[in-house]
Design a protein around this motif. Structure first.
Motif, short mmCIF file in Angstrom:
data_model
loop_
_atom_site.label_atom_id
_atom_site.label_comp_id
_atom_site.label_asym_id
_atom_site.label_seq_id
_atom_site.Cartn_x
_atom_site.Cartn_y
_atom_site.Cartn_z
N LEU A 42 0.84 -1.19 0.00
CA LEU A 42 0.00 0.00 0.00
C LEU A 42 0.87 1.24 0.00
O LEU A 42 2.01 1.21 0.46
CB LEU A 42 -0.90 0.01 1.24
N ALA A 43 0.31 2.34 -0.49
CA ALA A 43 1.01 3.62 -0.47
C ALA A 43 0.08 4.66 0.14
O ALA A 43 -1.13 4.61 -0.05
CB ALA A 43 1.43 4.03 -1.87
N LEU A 44 0.68 5.58 0.87
CA LEU A 44 -0.06 6.70 1.47
C LEU A 44 0.36 7.96 0.73
O LEU A 44 1.55 8.28 0.70
CB LEU A 44 0.26 6.78 2.96
N TYR A 45 -0.61 8.64 0.17
CA TYR A 45 -0.35 9.85 -0.62
C TYR A 45 -0.96 11.06 0.06
O TYR A 45 -2.06 10.98 0.61
CB TYR A 45 -0.99 9.73 -2.01
N VAL A 46 -0.26 12.20 -0.02
CA VAL A 46 -0.84 13.48 0.37
C VAL A 46 -1.38 14.08 -0.92
O VAL A 46 -0.63 14.31 -1.87
CB VAL A 46 0.21 14.41 1.02
N MET A 47 -2.68 14.30 -0.96
CA MET A 47 -3.34 14.77 -2.18
C MET A 47 -3.54 16.29 -2.11
O MET A 47 -3.55 16.87 -1.03
CB MET A 47 -4.69 14.07 -2.35
#
Length: 190
Positions: A42-47
């Motif tokens: 999984l990846a965590l992105y700041v949008m």
């Protein structure tokens, strides 16, 4: 004002977390560049903006802030990668990043060291009304995660919330990454 994120789906592997005051938008999604043989990455992105009700692929244009590589076939934890820049990544085995709070304690109470150098602790259902609670070293509530009870009707929102108190807003990414691992541990009995 605390950062109160609506968790759009409640799904560990695929959801948007949008602050109700439009201050921050986070996304957890499958990592498209996962190593072959990994069961879950999984990846965590700041949008940059609020997600739409329909899933989009805007995150594929962004560098993830955190990559979570879990063990194959949900057997054991894997590695957490903090990607400060495209050329600089810090990788830590998840068992070293999220340690049990006591030697013989359950796996649903773990502590981690955040990017501010301080230690925080996640606990499962230890505070009334909270699914997960994150506490500071002094025992103050830093963040909490709450799934909507199935018997409560909601209209136009999911009813799932992730709340980070304002004094800890700079740690939203650290806290969400550690929460995602904790939820994975609970789901797959790690």
């Amino acid at each position: 004002m605390p950062y109160t994120f609506e968790d759009r789906t409640g799904d560990i592997k695929d959801s948007d977390f949008d602050d109700i005051y439009d201050r921050m938008f986070l996304r957890v999604a499958s990592y498209p560049h996962a190593s072959p043989g990994r069961a879950t990455t999984l990846a965590l992105y700041v949008m940059a903006r609020r997600s739409t009700r329909h899933r989009d692929v805007r995150h594929l244009e962004r560098q993830p802030s955190v990559i979570l590589e879990f063990g194959e076939a949900h057997l054991g934890l894997g590695t957490i990668h903090f990607t400060q820049s495209p050329s600089s990544t810090v990788s830590i085995p998840m068992n070293n990043y999220l340690k049990k709070t006591t030697l013989f304690g359950g796996s649903l109470s773990r502590k981690f060291r955040a990017s501010d150098g301080r230690e925080y602790r996640w606990q499962y259902q230890s505070v009334d009304g909270h699914e997960w609670t994150c506490l500071s070293e002094e025992g103050y509530i830093v963040a909490h995660y709450d799934l909507r009870p199935p018997n409560i009707a909601v209209y136009g929102v999911s009813g799932n919330t992730f709340t980070v108190h304002d004094a800890y807003s700079s740690l939203c990414v650290d806290i969400l990454a550690s929460l995602t691992i904790m939820r994975y541990i609970a789901k797959y009995r790690q």
